[in-house]
Design a protein around this motif. Structure first.
Motif, PDB file in Angstrom:
ATOM      1  N   ALA A  27       0.657  -1.306  -0.004  1.00 57.87           N
ATOM      2  CA  ALA A  27       0.044   0.051   0.191  1.00 57.87           C
ATOM      3  C   ALA A  27       0.963   1.394   0.130  1.00 57.87           C
ATOM      4  O   ALA A  27       1.762   1.127   0.743  1.00 57.87           O
ATOM      5  CB  ALA A  27      -0.831  -0.026   1.319  1.00 57.87           C
ATOM      6  N   LEU A  28       0.378   2.263  -0.859  1.00 56.10           N
ATOM      7  CA  LEU A  28       1.340   3.582  -1.108  1.00 56.10           C
ATOM      8  C   LEU A  28       0.063   4.793  -0.505  1.00 56.10           C
ATOM      9  O   LEU A  28      -0.873   4.808  -0.997  1.00 56.10           O
ATOM     10  CB  LEU A  28       1.514   3.748  -2.224  1.00 56.10           C
ATOM     11  CG  LEU A  28       2.323   2.603  -3.025  1.00 56.10           C
ATOM     12  CD1 LEU A  28       2.753   2.747  -4.456  1.00 56.10           C
ATOM     13  CD2 LEU A  28       3.637   2.049  -2.166  1.00 56.10           C
ATOM     14  N   TRP A  29       0.732   5.508   0.222  1.00 53.60           N
ATOM     15  CA  TRP A  29      -0.001   6.688   0.690  1.00 53.60           C
ATOM     16  C   TRP A  29       0.790   8.035   0.322  1.00 53.60           C
ATOM     17  O   TRP A  29       2.147   8.044   0.395  1.00 53.60           O
ATOM     18  CB  TRP A  29       0.007   6.795   2.175  1.00 53.60           C
ATOM     19  CG  TRP A  29      -1.043   5.859   2.963  1.00 53.60           C
ATOM     20  CD1 TRP A  29      -2.266   6.406   3.145  1.00 53.60           C
ATOM     21  CD2 TRP A  29      -0.876   4.634   3.208  1.00 53.60           C
ATOM     22  NE1 TRP A  29      -3.218   5.166   3.760  1.00 53.60           N
ATOM     23  CE2 TRP A  29      -2.161   4.306   3.628  1.00 53.60           C
ATOM     24  CE3 TRP A  29       0.036   3.751   3.042  1.00 53.60           C
ATOM     25  CZ2 TRP A  29      -2.406   2.774   4.179  1.00 53.60           C
ATOM     26  CZ3 TRP A  29      -0.209   2.535   3.563  1.00 53.60           C
ATOM     27  CH2 TRP A  29      -1.638   2.048   4.207  1.00 53.60           C
ATOM     28  N   PRO A  30       0.126   8.896  -0.347  1.00 52.75           N
ATOM     29  CA  PRO A  30       0.998  10.207  -0.867  1.00 52.75           C
ATOM     30  C   PRO A  30       1.093  11.252   0.265  1.00 52.75           C
ATOM     31  O   PRO A  30       0.959  12.376   0.228  1.00 52.75           O
ATOM     32  CB  PRO A  30      -0.105  10.702  -1.907  1.00 52.75           C
ATOM     33  CG  PRO A  30      -1.435  10.366  -1.146  1.00 52.75           C
ATOM     34  CD  PRO A  30      -1.066   9.020  -0.823  1.00 52.75           C
ATOM     35  N   GLU A  31       1.862  10.751   1.242  1.00 46.70           N
ATOM     36  CA  GLU A  31       2.410  11.569   2.535  1.00 46.70           C
ATOM     37  C   GLU A  31       3.495  10.829   3.015  1.00 46.70           C
ATOM     38  O   GLU A  31       3.721   9.717   2.976  1.00 46.70           O
ATOM     39  CB  GLU A  31       1.235  11.646   3.382  1.00 46.70           C
ATOM     40  CG  GLU A  31       0.536  10.408   3.949  1.00 46.70           C
ATOM     41  CD  GLU A  31      -0.689  10.749   5.054  1.00 46.70           C
ATOM     42  OE1 GLU A  31      -0.286  11.094   6.212  1.00 46.70           O
ATOM     43  OE2 GLU A  31      -1.873  10.246   4.359  1.00 46.70           O
ATOM     44  N   ASN A  32       4.160  11.463   3.740  1.00 50.15           N
ATOM     45  CA  ASN A  32       5.342  10.953   4.474  1.00 50.15           C
ATOM     46  C   ASN A  32       4.819  11.042   6.053  1.00 50.15           C
ATOM     47  O   ASN A  32       5.007  12.071   6.777  1.00 50.15           O
ATOM     48  CB  ASN A  32       6.719  11.820   4.493  1.00 50.15           C
ATOM     49  CG  ASN A  32       7.834  11.208   4.932  1.00 50.15           C
ATOM     50  OD1 ASN A  32       7.732  10.193   5.889  1.00 50.15           O
ATOM     51  ND2 ASN A  32       8.956  11.421   4.362  1.00 50.15           N
ATOM     52  N   ALA A  33       4.606   9.899   6.298  1.00 52.26           N
ATOM     53  CA  ALA A  33       4.003   9.704   7.934  1.00 52.26           C
ATOM     54  C   ALA A  33       5.194   9.001   8.791  1.00 52.26           C
ATOM     55  O   ALA A  33       4.762   8.590   9.864  1.00 52.26           O
ATOM     56  CB  ALA A  33       2.733   8.727   7.678  1.00 52.26           C
ATOM     57  N   ASP A  34       6.283   8.818   8.218  1.00 51.54           N
ATOM     58  CA  ASP A  34       7.323   7.990   9.197  1.00 51.54           C
ATOM     59  C   ASP A  34       8.320   8.856   9.523  1.00 51.54           C
ATOM     60  O   ASP A  34       9.731   8.629   9.519  1.00 51.54           O
ATOM     61  CB  ASP A  34       7.723   6.766   8.385  1.00 51.54           C
ATOM     62  CG  ASP A  34       6.746   5.966   8.101  1.00 51.54           C
ATOM     63  OD1 ASP A  34       5.625   5.859   9.169  1.00 51.54           O
ATOM     64  OD2 ASP A  34       6.790   4.888   7.390  1.00 51.54           O
ATOM     65  N   THR A  35       8.077  10.287   9.773  1.00 51.49           N
ATOM     66  CA  THR A  35       9.233  11.219  10.022  1.00 51.49           C
ATOM     67  C   THR A  35       9.549  11.270  11.363  1.00 51.49           C
ATOM     68  O   THR A  35      10.766  11.845  12.011  1.00 51.49           O
ATOM     69  CB  THR A  35       8.850  12.662   9.431  1.00 51.49           C
ATOM     70  OG1 THR A  35       7.937  12.869   9.860  1.00 51.49           O
ATOM     71  CG2 THR A  35       8.894  12.528   7.702  1.00 51.49           C
ATOM     72  N   ALA A  36       8.674  10.940  12.245  1.00 56.55           N
ATOM     73  CA  ALA A  36       8.776  11.110  13.808  1.00 56.55           C
ATOM     74  C   ALA A  36       8.206   9.783  14.298  1.00 56.55           C
ATOM     75  O   ALA A  36       7.157   9.868  15.421  1.00 56.55           O
ATOM     76  CB  ALA A  36       8.432  12.258  14.229  1.00 56.55           C
ATOM     77  N   VAL A  37       8.655   8.454  13.985  1.00 55.16           N
ATOM     78  CA  VAL A  37       8.173   7.418  14.576  1.00 55.16           C
ATOM     79  C   VAL A  37       8.755   7.402  16.029  1.00 55.16           C
ATOM     80  O   VAL A  37       9.992   7.339  16.123  1.00 55.16           O
ATOM     81  CB  VAL A  37       8.360   6.181  13.743  1.00 55.16           C
ATOM     82  CG1 VAL A  37       7.845   5.042  14.351  1.00 55.16           C
ATOM     83  CG2 VAL A  37       7.839   6.510  12.431  1.00 55.16           C
ATOM     84  N   PRO A  38       7.859   7.239  17.232  1.00 57.32           N
ATOM     85  CA  PRO A  38       8.317   6.852  18.517  1.00 57.32           C
ATOM     86  C   PRO A  38       9.158   5.577  18.632  1.00 57.32           C
ATOM     87  O   PRO A  38       9.049   4.500  17.936  1.00 57.32           O
ATOM     88  CB  PRO A  38       7.235   7.009  19.266  1.00 57.32           C
ATOM     89  CG  PRO A  38       6.045   6.493  18.460  1.00 57.32           C
ATOM     90  CD  PRO A  38       6.319   7.084  17.171  1.00 57.32           C
TER      91      PRO A  38
END
Length: 458
Positions: free
Chosen positions: A447-458
């Motif tokens: 799956a591909l999302w057009p956003e970068n959601a993994d920049t601040a993963v705890p």
């Protein structure tokens, strides 16, 4: 536990002794005082039965002591199967103050009533006492010491409050035995998951062994691959589904994703696809690699035993490839090609639709002769060239997952809401490994999302 049982028996005998000694003759009704003694004696009989049941449970669970906390109940035991469990914060309490809480309390689901919970799980805790095992009035004389357990609480794999459960949507499947295949390695494990960010795209990938292969002791026959190159502005996602009725299905799917991904990257160095002929060259060379790889393997004896009613066919697999830009906001171009019943889906505002589907009309799956596969039919491909719309999620999937995405089914609605934004890796794996009756095939999803959601993963 034996001490409690013996004590209870002695109390009942002491209560019955004076009643038997003063029993009336000729069938006369006992006086009121005798009838009260009789009722009081029989009130104690359930305590003995409860003690024996508790002793049998402890012997079956490995001899845990009386002070051991009962095993928690999973959410599937106390909630409906048509609902989708919601994620909730989990509270932690000191182990010395309280045993493991029931899973229903952990997942913030409504707990079943005490009657049904104690009937299905006699050791369910409620208000600090085990249902059906609590002391009754007069059970122990004042000052009598209770035996204390010196063993630590018995913890099982199901009792950990953080264990993720598969997504349950629709009618649940029946239970199956989980058997290991003859050979297990890291590249053919039952479960594989990965993900991260590539430019302005968030990627999630997961593949799981289906329940049908678990029961038969066969390995996973799906495969996926993901390719990028620092010199190219593209990303390439590939999935394949080995045909179960063919020999070397797992080897065919593995070679298909590896070869197709490599060939697509090489072709992109000269520019993006310019038509079906570009894709046809890729799929023809991939078919040659599959034939070369599987031809060097010894005969698949496991496939012969599995399909003893007829001879297994030659190696065969489906294949789906998707090319997208690393920066969809700047370059929304999409290119895809499919042979077989693997698909490219799109999810937008909770609604699912097919972006690329090569199934023939009326086709029922990879086992049906009307579904084309590699390496036999590399020319039976369908291609697409379109654009990635803002807020759209692209899903590349094998039929084990794609077939379950129906019109407003519980799974379709649940994933449409949950995948509006990228889930965690374990959350994504949990969703791909859903539980739904009759869906027992391997499942693979990229799956591909057009956003970068993994920049601040705890």
């Amino acid at each position: 536990m034996a001490h409690r049982v013996v004590t209870g028996v002695l109390r009942v005998l002491r209560a019955l002794a004076p009643l038997l000694a003063a029993a009336p003759q000729d069938g006369a009704v006992p006086p009121v005082r005798s009838r009260r003694r009789l009722r009081g004696a029989f009130r104690r009989l359930p305590l003995i039965g409860a003690g024996w049941r508790r002793a049998r449970r402890q012997a079956r669970d490995g001899g845990t002591g009386p002070g051991t906390s009962p095993a928690p109940v999973s959410s599937s035991d106390v909630s409906g199967t048509d609902g989708v469990p919601a994620d909730a914060d989990r509270t932690k309490e000191p182990a010395a103050d309280r045993g493991p809480a029931p899973r229903a309390a952990i997942d913030s689901e409504p707990a079943a009533d005490s009657t049904s919970a104690s009937a299905g799980h006699p050791g369910v805790q409620k208000d600090g006492l085990a249902q059906g095992d609590g002391p009754a009035q007069g059970d122990s004389p004042p000052g009598e010491a209770r035996p204390e357990s010196v063993e630590p609480p018995h913890e099982t794999a199901d009792s950990h409050p953080a264990d993720p459960e598969p997504l349950r949507a629709g009618r649940p499947p029946r239970g199956v035995s989980v058997l290991l295949p003859p050979v297990v390695s890291h590249d053919r494990a039952a479960i594989a998951v990965d993900g991260g960010a590539v430019g302005g795209v968030t990627v999630r990938m997961a593949t799981v062994r289906g329940r049908g292969h678990m029961q038969s002791g066969e390995g996973r026959q799906d495969a996926f691959a993901f390719h990028t190159d620092d010199e190219l502005p593209w990303l390439v996602a590939v999935v394949a589904d080995g045909v179960s009725t063919a020999m070397h299905a797992a080897a065919a799917s593995s070679e298909a994703v590896a070869s197709a991904g490599r060939l697509v990257i090489d072709g992109l160095r000269n520019g993006p696809p310019d038509g079906p002929l570009w894709w046809q060259d890729v799929f023809e060379r991939t078919a040659e690699d599959i034939t070369r790889r599987t031809g060097s393997l010894p005969p698949d004896e496991a496939a012969g035993r599995r399909w003893r009613m007829f001879a297994p066919g030659p190696p065969a697999t489906t294949l789906a490839v998707l090319i997208a830009s690393r920066t969809p906001a700047e370059d929304p171009r999409l290119f895809g090609a499919v042979v077989g019943d693997s698909r490219v889906l799109r999810l937008r505002h909770g609604a699912w639709s097919a972006l690329l589907d090569a199934r023939p009309t009326g086709g029922r799956g990879a086992g049906d002769e009307r579904v084309q596969t590699l390496p036999q039919r590399p020319h039976a491909l369908r291609t697409v060239a379109t654009e990635w719309q803002p807020g759209e999620v692209l899903v590349l999937a094998t039929d084990g997952f794609a077939d379950a995405i129906g019109a407003r089914s519980p799974l379709t609605l649940a994933l449409g809401a949950r995948w509006q934004h990228p889930p965690s890796l374990l959350g994504f794996l949990r969703d791909v490994d859903f539980r739904k009756a009759t869906y027992n095939d391997d499942r693979t999803v990229v799956a591909l999302w057009p956003e970068n959601a993994d920049t601040a993963v705890p």
